[in-house]
Design an enzyme around this catalytic site. Structure first.
Site, PDB file in Angstrom:
ATOM      1  N   ASP A 501      13.510  68.921  29.926  1.00 57.63           N
ATOM      2  CA  ASP A 501      12.366  68.039  30.093  1.00 57.63           C
ATOM      3  C   ASP A 501      11.245  68.447  31.053  1.00 57.63           C
ATOM      4  OD1 ASP A 501      14.459  66.897  28.750  1.00 57.63           O
ATOM      5  OD2 ASP A 501      14.345  64.960  29.726  1.00 57.63           O
ATOM      6  N   GLU A 729      25.934  63.254  35.492  1.00 53.48           N
ATOM      7  CA  GLU A 729      24.994  63.948  34.603  1.00 53.48           C
ATOM      8  C   GLU A 729      24.581  65.313  35.185  1.00 53.48           C
ATOM      9  OE1 GLU A 729      21.276  61.856  34.222  1.00 53.48           O
ATOM     10  OE2 GLU A 729      20.831  62.734  32.269  1.00 53.48           O
TER      11      GLU A 729
HETATM   12  C1  6A9 Z   1      16.092  57.346  28.106  1.00 52.79           C
HETATM   13  C2  6A9 Z   1      16.799  55.329  29.267  1.00 52.79           C
HETATM   14  C3  6A9 Z   1      18.982  52.610  30.151  1.00 52.79           C
HETATM   15  C4  6A9 Z   1      18.042  64.124  29.095  1.00 52.79           C
HETATM   16  O1  6A9 Z   1      21.875  63.838  27.543  1.00 52.79           O
HETATM   17  C5  6A9 Z   1      20.862  63.411  26.712  1.00 52.79           C
HETATM   18  C6  6A9 Z   1      19.526  63.988  27.160  1.00 52.79           C
HETATM   19  C7  6A9 Z   1      19.566  65.520  27.117  1.00 52.79           C
HETATM   20  O2  6A9 Z   1      19.601  65.941  25.783  1.00 52.79           O
HETATM   21  C8  6A9 Z   1      18.379  66.156  27.781  1.00 52.79           C
HETATM   22  O3  6A9 Z   1      18.582  67.537  27.821  1.00 52.79           O
HETATM   23  N1  6A9 Z   1      19.214  63.497  28.512  1.00 52.79           N
HETATM   24  C9  6A9 Z   1      18.197  65.618  29.163  1.00 52.79           C
HETATM   25  O4  6A9 Z   1      17.067  66.202  29.749  1.00 52.79           O
HETATM   26  C10 6A9 Z   1      19.119  62.011  28.576  1.00 52.79           C
HETATM   27  C11 6A9 Z   1      17.960  61.458  27.792  1.00 52.79           C
HETATM   28  C12 6A9 Z   1      17.876  59.989  27.804  1.00 52.79           C
HETATM   29  C13 6A9 Z   1      16.594  59.540  27.118  1.00 52.79           C
HETATM   30  C14 6A9 Z   1      16.516  58.081  26.896  1.00 52.79           C
HETATM   31  C15 6A9 Z   1      16.394  55.933  27.977  1.00 52.79           C
HETATM   32  C16 6A9 Z   1      17.952  54.414  29.089  1.00 52.79           C
HETATM   33  O5  6A9 Z   1      17.807  53.305  29.924  1.00 52.79           O
END
Ligand code: 6A9
Length: 759
Positions: A501, A729
Site C-alpha cells: 500500500d 498483522e
Molecule cells: C479495510 C477496514 C474494520 C492490507 O491482509 C489483507 C490486506 C493485504 O492484502 C495488503 O497487502 N491488508 C495489506 O496492505 C488489509 C486490507 C484491509 C482493507 C480493508 C477495511 C476494516 O475496518
C-alpha cells in the site's frame, strides 16, 4: 487480433467487467458431493459459527454475555478487536472433521469445539460443545445463546427453507439438508433457565441487534431475581414475515458444559454427545498432534512443547479461519458509468484476520496456500479452484472479495468497489506452481488432480496474459502498477494494487513509472507458468522466453539499478522534497487540514531514497544469478541495523529512508514504512535458502543470513504470542511489538514453515 475483436461497441466493453471467463469451471464438485467438507466453521468472522458449503446454507452460531457485566460489555458475537479479549483462536483444527478453540473473556474461559459425524445423503451430523468456566466464584448467571438463521437476501433455496421450535428443540428443513434437528443438551453444570424465540431478522448482519430486541425481563425464583429471557418477536405478529432466526438462550451457572447436537433425519448412526464426544474429541486431538509432527517435525528439530503448541495454534487458525462465502462483489471498469455487480459466485478461502478482514484477499491467499498445501492438498486445490473461477473474460481477478451480506457489513463503503485496472501480486500462481512441482505425482496423467489442473490452465494463462496486457510500462520489459492516484493530500500516493500500500514510490504518479517489484513478480509468474505447462506437457517456450528475458540481469540493471547508491529501485517522476503541511481553511467554518506541499519539483529518476522491500525483490523472487555481483550487494546491505535489519526481522523500509515511519495523511499512519511483515520475510528466507544452496561466491553469506533472520523472526513471533495472546498483522521494527490488527493468522502463520525451515 484479440484487440481488434474486442474493440466493439461501448455496451460490449461495459459488460466485460462482470462477464465470467468463458470456459468450464474448475470447481465441478461442491456441496453434498464433497461430504467431508460439507459442514464446517465456515463463518470465520464470528467467534463460533457453522454452515455448510451450500450457497444458501442456514447458519448456526454462538453468542454470550455475562449478566454481571452485560451493561458494559454487551453481547459477544462477531470477532471484534473492541471486545478486548486477552486471547481467542483455534488450538486444533483439521479443516475437515473437528476443531477446538479457546476464548478468554475474563473472568470466564470458554472452550468451544466441534466434531462431525459423516454419513447419509444430507451431510451427516455434527456436535458442538461449549464449556464455560469462571476464574472467580460467583453465582451470577452467564448467558449462552445458540441460534439458527436463514439468509434470505439471496432468495432461491432459502425461500424453501424453514426453521421452527418444537418444545426445546430447534427444527429445520431445507432442500439440501431435508429435515434436521438441534438439541441443546447440558452435559454438566447448573442450568438456571431456558428461553427461545421464533423471530424474523432483517438480515444476517443484524442478528445481534435483533436478539437485543427479543430480550424481556423475567422473574426467576430463588436468589437471582430478574433476568433477561427471550420473548416473542413483536415484528412477526400480524405480518407476512417468515421465521428466519431462532435463538435459544440458556442461563447457566459456570462451570457449565453444553452439547449442541445437530442431527440429520436420514442418518441412523446416533450423533455424538456426552462422554462419547469427549473421547472422540481427545482422540482427534491426538491424531492431529501426530500428523502435525509427521509433517513439520518440530519436536524432532528440538523445539520446546510450548512453542510447538503455538505453531499448532497458528496452523489451526489458518485452517480454522477458512470460510465459505457466496454472493456478488461490486466492480467497476473505465467503461462502466458506475459500479456494477460481479456475478454471484461461491468462494472457499482462508482469511487474513477473523476480526478485521474476515474475507478473501488475492495475494494473501497465495501466501496462505504455502501452509495449507502442506496440511491438506485437497483443501489447497479446492481453494485455488474457487479463486480461479472468479476470473472474468478479461483475465482479471478482483483483489478483495466481499461476498454476501455478512462480509459486506464489515467493509467501509469506500473500500467495497474493486476496479478492473487493479492488479495484485500473482502469488497464488507462484504457490500453485511450487505445489505442483513438489507433488508431481498428484498431477501426472490420470493422477487425482490432473484434470483439475488442466481446467485451471486456461484461466492461469488468461490471468498471466492480463498482467502482460494491462500492467506494462512504457519501456520494453518494464512494468507499472496501475491505480495510483494523486489527490494532493498523500505524502506519497498509495499503490494498493502492489499489496504494499503506502510503501514509497515515485512521488508523482505518471506513465513513465516502472516498478521493480512488479517486474520481478512477472519473472516469477513466467517461471511458474513454465513449470505448470511442463507438468501438463504443454508448450513451455513462450513462458520460458519471457522468464529468460526478465531474468537477463543487464536488462534489469538498465531499468532499475542505481550505480550511485548500488541498489535496485523504481523509476518515475520523483522528488524527496515533499512534506505534509497545514493548509489555512478557505472559510472560517472549515478546519485546517493537512495537505502535501512539494518543496522541490519532481524529475524523472530512480527512487533510490526508498530503500526497503521493493529494493530486495530481485533477490526475494530469485531473479538474480547466484554469482551476481548485485546479489552480493543486496546481501551486504541486509544485515545493516541502520537500514532493514532488526532483531525482529527485516523492516519494510530503511531507517535511513526519508519516509521511514511517516504518516501518509492526517488519518493514515505508516503501514509498510518500517514495520516487519512476515510474508516478505518469508520470501527473504526462501531467497536466502535458494542462494545458500547454489554454489557461488555468496552461498556462505546467504546461509548465515538465513539462519540469523530465521531465529529473529521465530523468536519474536513466539514471544509476542506469549506476551499478548495473538499473532499480529505486522511487528514493530523498533521493539518487535505486534501492531496492526489481531488476531492475524493469515501470512503471519507462515512462521510454522519458518520454524520447520522448508520453503
Ligand atoms: C479495510 C477496514 C474494520 C492490507 O491482509 C489483507 C490486506 C493485504 O492484502 C495488503 O497487502 N491488508 C495489506 O496492505 C488489509 C486490507 C484491509 C482493507 C480493508 C477495511 C476494516 O475496518
Amino acid at each position: 487480433l484479440g484487440i481488434a475483436v474486442y474493440v466493439g461497441t461501448l455496451g460490449y466493453l461495459e459488460t466485460r467487467v462482470n462477464t465470467p471467463f468463458d470456459d468450464e469451471k474448475v470447481v465441478q464438485n461442491s456441496g453434498l458431493s464433497i461430504p467431508e467438507r460439507y459442514w464446517g466453521t465456515y463463518r470465520p468472522g464470528v467467534y463460533l459459527g457453522l454452515k455448510s458449503r451450500e450457497p444458501r446454507s442456514p447458519v448456526f452460531g454462538l453468542m454470550w454475555y455475562d449478566l454481571a457485566s452485560a451493561a458494559q460489555k454487551g453481547i459477544r458475537h462477531w470477532c471484534d478487536q473492541g471486545d478486548n479479549l486477552p486471547t481467542y483462536g483455534w488450538l486444533w483444527h483439521d479443516g475437515v472433521s473437528f476443531g477446538e478453540q479457546r476464548i478468554s473473556d475474563p473472568p470466564h474461559n470458554i472452550i468451544t469445539s466441534f466434531v462431525k459425524t459423516p454419513g447419509g445423503e444430507h451431510g451427516g451430523h455434527w456436535t458442538a460443545r461449549i464449556n464455560v468456566t469462571s476464574k472467580i466464584n460467583t453465582s451470577t448467571p452467564f448467558a449462552l445463546i445458540w441460534y439458527a438463521a436463514l439468509d434470505e437476501s439471496l432468495g432461491g433455496a432459502a425461500l424453501h427453507s424453514r426453521l421452527w421450535l418444537d418444545g426445546d428443540s430447534l427444527l429445520g428443513h431445507t432442500p439440501h439438508l431435508h429435515n434436521f434437528k438441534i438439541n441443546l443438551l447440558p452435559h454438566s453444570g447448573k442450568l438456571l433457565h431456558m428461553s427461545h424465540s421464533e423471530a424474523h431478522a432483517p438480515g444476517l448482519h443484524l442478528l445481534k441487534e435483533k436478539l437485543y430486541s427479543l430480550l424481556r425481563e423475567h422473574k426467576l425464583s430463588g436468589p437471582h431475581g430478574r433476568v433477561p429471557a427471550l420473548g416473542q418477536d413483536e415484528d412477526l405478529t400480524g405480518q407476512e414475515k417468515e421465521v428466519n432466526f431462532v435463538p435459544i438462550q440458556l442461563l447457566v451457572q459456570p462451570p457449565f458444559v453444553l452439547d449442541v447436537v445437530y442431527s440429520t433425519e436420514d442418518l441412523p448412526t446416533p450423533p455424538l454427545k456426552g462422554d462419547e464426544y469427549t473421547t472422540v474429541l481427545e482422540n482427534k486431538k491426538k491424531d492431529f498432534d501426530e500428523e502435525f509432527e509427521k509433517k513439520f517435525k518440530l519436536a524432532e528439530k528440538g523445539y520446546k512443547q510450548e512453542d510447538i503448541a503455538i505453531a499448532k495454534a497458528a496452523m489451526s487458525n489458518m485452517i480454522g479461519g477458512i470460510g465459505y462465502f457466496y454472493g456478488a462483489g461490486r466492480v467497476q471498469s473505465q467503461y462502466t458509468r458506475e459500479p456494477v455487480p460481479y456475478w454471484r459466485a461461491p468462494l472457499y478461502t482462508a482469511v487474513p484476520s477473523r476480526s478485521f478482514f474476515p474475507r478473501g484477499f488475492l495475494w494473501d491467499e497465495g501466501f496462505h496456500g504455502l501452509l495449507i498445501g502442506r496440511w491438506s492438498p485437497d483443501i489447497q486445490m479446492d481453494i485455488v479452484a474457487h479463486w480461479l473461477d472468479l476470473i472474468n473474460v478479461e483475465g482479471w481477478i478482483p483483489r478483495e472479495q466481499i461476498l454476501g451480506s455478512e462480509a459486506l457489513a464489515r467493509v467501509p463503503k469506500e473500500f467495497v468497489v474493486q476496479s478492473n485496472a487493479a492488479a495484485n501480486p500473482p502469488m497464488l500462481l507462484i504457490t500453485l506452481a511450487q505445489f505442483v512441482n513438489k507433488n508431481r505425482e498428484l498431477f501426472e496423467p490420470h493422477a487425482p488432480y490432473r484434470s483439475m489442473l488442466d481446467r485451471m490452465f486456461s484461466r492461469l494463462q488468461a490471468w498471466y496474459q492480463w498482467f502482460q496486457n494491462t500492467q506494462k510500462g512504457e519501456e520494453p520489459t518494464s512494468y507499472r502498477w496501475r491505480g495510483r492516484e494523486d489527490d494532493g493530500l498523500q505524502l506519497n500516493p498509495k499503490t494498493l494494487s502492489s499489496g504494499i500500500d503506502d510503501y514509497p514510490r515515485a512521488s508523482h504518479p505518471s506513465n513513465i513509472e516502472r516498478h521493480v517489484d512488479l517486474r520481478c513478480w512477472m519473472y516469477a509468474a513466467a517461471d511458474a507458468m513454465a513449470t505448470i505447462a511442463d507438468v501438463l506437457q504443454r508448450d513451455t517456450s513462450k513462458f520460458e522466453a519471457l522468464r529468460d528475458q526478465l531474468g537477463d540481469e543487464e536488462l534489469l540493471n538498465e531499468l532499475h539499478w542505481s550505480p550511485r547508491t548500488q541498489t535496485y529501485a523504481d523509476y518515475g517522476m520523483h522528488t524527496d522534497g515533499v512534506k505534509l503541511v497545514r493548509q489555512a481553511p478557505k472559510n472560517p467554518s472549515e478546519q485546517a487540514k493537512l495537505v502535501r506541499s512539494v518543496t522541490t519539483p519532481p524529475h524523472p529518476r530512480l527512487v533510490t531514497s526508498a530503500f526497503g522491500y521493493v529494493s530486495l525483490f530481485p533477490m526475494l523472487l530469485k531473479v538474480l544469478r547466484p554469482e551476481s555481483d548485485n546479489l552480493g550487494k543486496i546481501l551486504a546491505n541486509l544485515d545493516n541495523p541502520d537500514l532493514l535489519w532488526s532483531p525482529y526481522g527485516l523492516r519494510s523500509l530503511s531507517k535511513s529512508s526519508p519516509l521511514y515511519m511517516k504518516r501518509n495523511t492526517e488519518h493514515d499512519p505508516p503501514y509498510w514504512r518500517g514495520q516487519v511483515w512476515l510474508n516478505v520475510n518469508y520470501l527473504a528466507l526462501a531467497g536466502l535458502r535458494h542462494y545458500a544452496r547454489r554454489a557461488g561466491p555468496h552461498a556462505a553469506a546467504a546461509a548465515a543470513l538465513h539462519d540469523r533472520l530465521r531465529d529473529n523472526l521465530v523468536g519474536n513471533v513466539l514471544s509476542e504470542y506469549k506476551r499478548t495472546g495473538y499473532l499480529w498483522e505486522q511487528y514493530s521494527g523498533e521493539d518487535g511489538k505486534g501492531s496492526g490488527c489481531k488476531p492475524f493468522s493469515g501470512w503471519t502463520a507462515l512462521f510454522v514453515l519458518i520454524m520447520e525451515g522448508e520453503y
